[in-house]
Design a protein around this motif. Sequence first.
Motif, PDB file in Angstrom:
ATOM      1  N   ASN A  95       0.814  -1.215   0.000  1.00 42.72           N
ATOM      2  CA  ASN A  95       0.000   0.000   0.000  1.00 42.72           C
ATOM      3  C   ASN A  95       0.849   1.266   0.000  1.00 42.72           C
ATOM      4  O   ASN A  95       0.428   2.312   0.506  1.00 42.72           O
ATOM      5  CB  ASN A  95      -0.972   0.011   1.195  1.00 42.72           C
ATOM      6  CG  ASN A  95      -1.914  -1.167   1.157  1.00 42.72           C
ATOM      7  OD1 ASN A  95      -2.489  -1.467   0.122  1.00 42.72           O
ATOM      8  ND2 ASN A  95      -2.054  -1.853   2.289  1.00 42.72           N
ATOM      9  N   ASP A  96       2.068   1.166  -0.563  1.00 49.22           N
ATOM     10  CA  ASP A  96       2.983   2.304  -0.641  1.00 49.22           C
ATOM     11  C   ASP A  96       3.230   2.923   0.731  1.00 49.22           C
ATOM     12  O   ASP A  96       3.194   4.151   0.901  1.00 49.22           O
ATOM     13  CB  ASP A  96       2.460   3.362  -1.624  1.00 49.22           C
ATOM     14  CG  ASP A  96       2.679   2.943  -3.071  1.00 49.22           C
ATOM     15  OD1 ASP A  96       3.457   2.000  -3.315  1.00 49.22           O
ATOM     16  OD2 ASP A  96       2.066   3.567  -3.966  1.00 49.22           O
ATOM     17  N   GLN A  97       3.508   2.071   1.688  1.00 49.66           N
ATOM     18  CA  GLN A  97       3.829   2.512   3.042  1.00 49.66           C
ATOM     19  C   GLN A  97       5.332   2.365   3.288  1.00 49.66           C
ATOM     20  O   GLN A  97       6.007   1.568   2.649  1.00 49.66           O
ATOM     21  CB  GLN A  97       3.058   1.686   4.084  1.00 49.66           C
ATOM     22  CG  GLN A  97       1.550   1.798   3.970  1.00 49.66           C
ATOM     23  CD  GLN A  97       1.046   3.210   4.223  1.00 49.66           C
ATOM     24  OE1 GLN A  97       1.340   3.821   5.246  1.00 49.66           O
ATOM     25  NE2 GLN A  97       0.276   3.735   3.271  1.00 49.66           N
ATOM     26  N   GLY A  98       5.830   3.144   4.243  1.00 43.45           N
ATOM     27  CA  GLY A  98       7.239   3.051   4.596  1.00 43.45           C
ATOM     28  C   GLY A  98       8.114   3.916   3.717  1.00 43.45           C
ATOM     29  O   GLY A  98       7.644   4.612   2.816  1.00 43.45           O
ATOM     30  N   PRO A  99       9.417   3.881   3.970  1.00 41.90           N
ATOM     31  CA  PRO A  99      10.351   4.755   3.236  1.00 41.90           C
ATOM     32  C   PRO A  99      10.548   4.334   1.787  1.00 41.90           C
ATOM     33  O   PRO A  99      10.272   3.194   1.406  1.00 41.90           O
ATOM     34  CB  PRO A  99      11.653   4.617   4.034  1.00 41.90           C
ATOM     35  CG  PRO A  99      11.544   3.283   4.716  1.00 41.90           C
ATOM     36  CD  PRO A  99      10.090   3.104   5.021  1.00 41.90           C
TER      37      PRO A  99
END
Length: 416
Positions: A215-219
């Motif tokens: 889900n396009d999370q994080g760096p």
Amino acid sequence: MKILVTGKGGREHALITALSESPQKHELFAHPGSDAIATLATRVEAASLPELITWMKNNSIDLCMAGEEALLVKDSGLSNLCAEAGIPCWGPRKEIAQLEASKTYAKKFLKRHGIPTADFTICTNVAEAKAALTELPIVLKFDGLAAGKGVAVCTAKDEAEAFVDDVMEKRCFGPGDLLVEKCLTGPEISVFASVCDDKYQILMPARDYKRIRDNDQGPNTGGMGAVASLELAAPDLMQRIEREIVQPTVQGILKDGLTYRGFLYFGLMLTPTGPQVIEYNCRFGDPEAEAVLPMVRGDFATYAFEAAKGNLQPDLISFEPGWSICLISASAGYPASSHSGDVISGLESVSGARVYHCGTKKNAMGQFETNGGRVLAIVAQGATRVEAREKAYAQSAKVTFDGLQRRSDIGKMHFE
């Protein structure tokens, strides 16, 4: 023909594989290459760029293909030195390779030639950068090369200020300015072109997934996967991208008194008002190359050789219909760090998919083990996106190592 490819990662493994599958058999070399690449190409050691040029001259190399970006802007520039030595190079000269090496150079180029891109401010110190944080979300970009990690999309002011400190005080990426940029919204797409002076050919488009988690999370990372297909963008959209972005870029390079020969990557955001340029890369994208290159048909080696000499021949290659999906397996700790020495199991079980080695090495027992952040790219094709995705995940599931990180939504997110 003798061909040398510079680089050592998954993109270079994919480039060398495509060259090896050209109709005529060529003698392939890689600098510095990797243990996996060594099965297809002879590794060349050189302590410096001038030493590499000397080696190429002494060994009558016919074509140098730039895989990664660093050598294009190192010292006098790979392509510049090749030209002096009379070696055709498929990769741009140092002067125009600044489109990738310097974010501020690229933004000034875009503005000068009227190519759509986000509004921006160039900051030379911490105070200027923090004063420019006037709206959220906001995009912050380190000016120089940072292996895909020098960009932060910040939704909170404290997050943005922390990145400013990392770049401008701690100098995590080395010396350089900071670009503060308006945050664009919309799906992203990667468009590639082979550019040869005043001519160009647009290749198969792709979409990559930069964030480490689902889900396009994080760096941000160097890329956790990619999707490629001629169906990815409608013909009218591709025509608009060519008219408003690709063509003005090629013309702009010439207007600036420069020339370009090599792959040119356009990282685009498809905003509600139309496509806008996020960034340029002066080589094939990674991991997009691993998704696109298996779809190439024809004589890739002759295509690159002729183009490097100034003779672009689009008919020498074509692209397979259908879809190609690339899944990256990353090591423990990535992208903040990477882990080396974890033995990789299951590679011999993969079938019906390609395995490109991004960061591996062989241990004393001849086993491949992790040797970097992004470790492997496993790529499968199918007539449909769903078929390609199912094959890619089925084959990737066979490969394991301690600390493995792999997203589960590549080829699904942004489509459903």
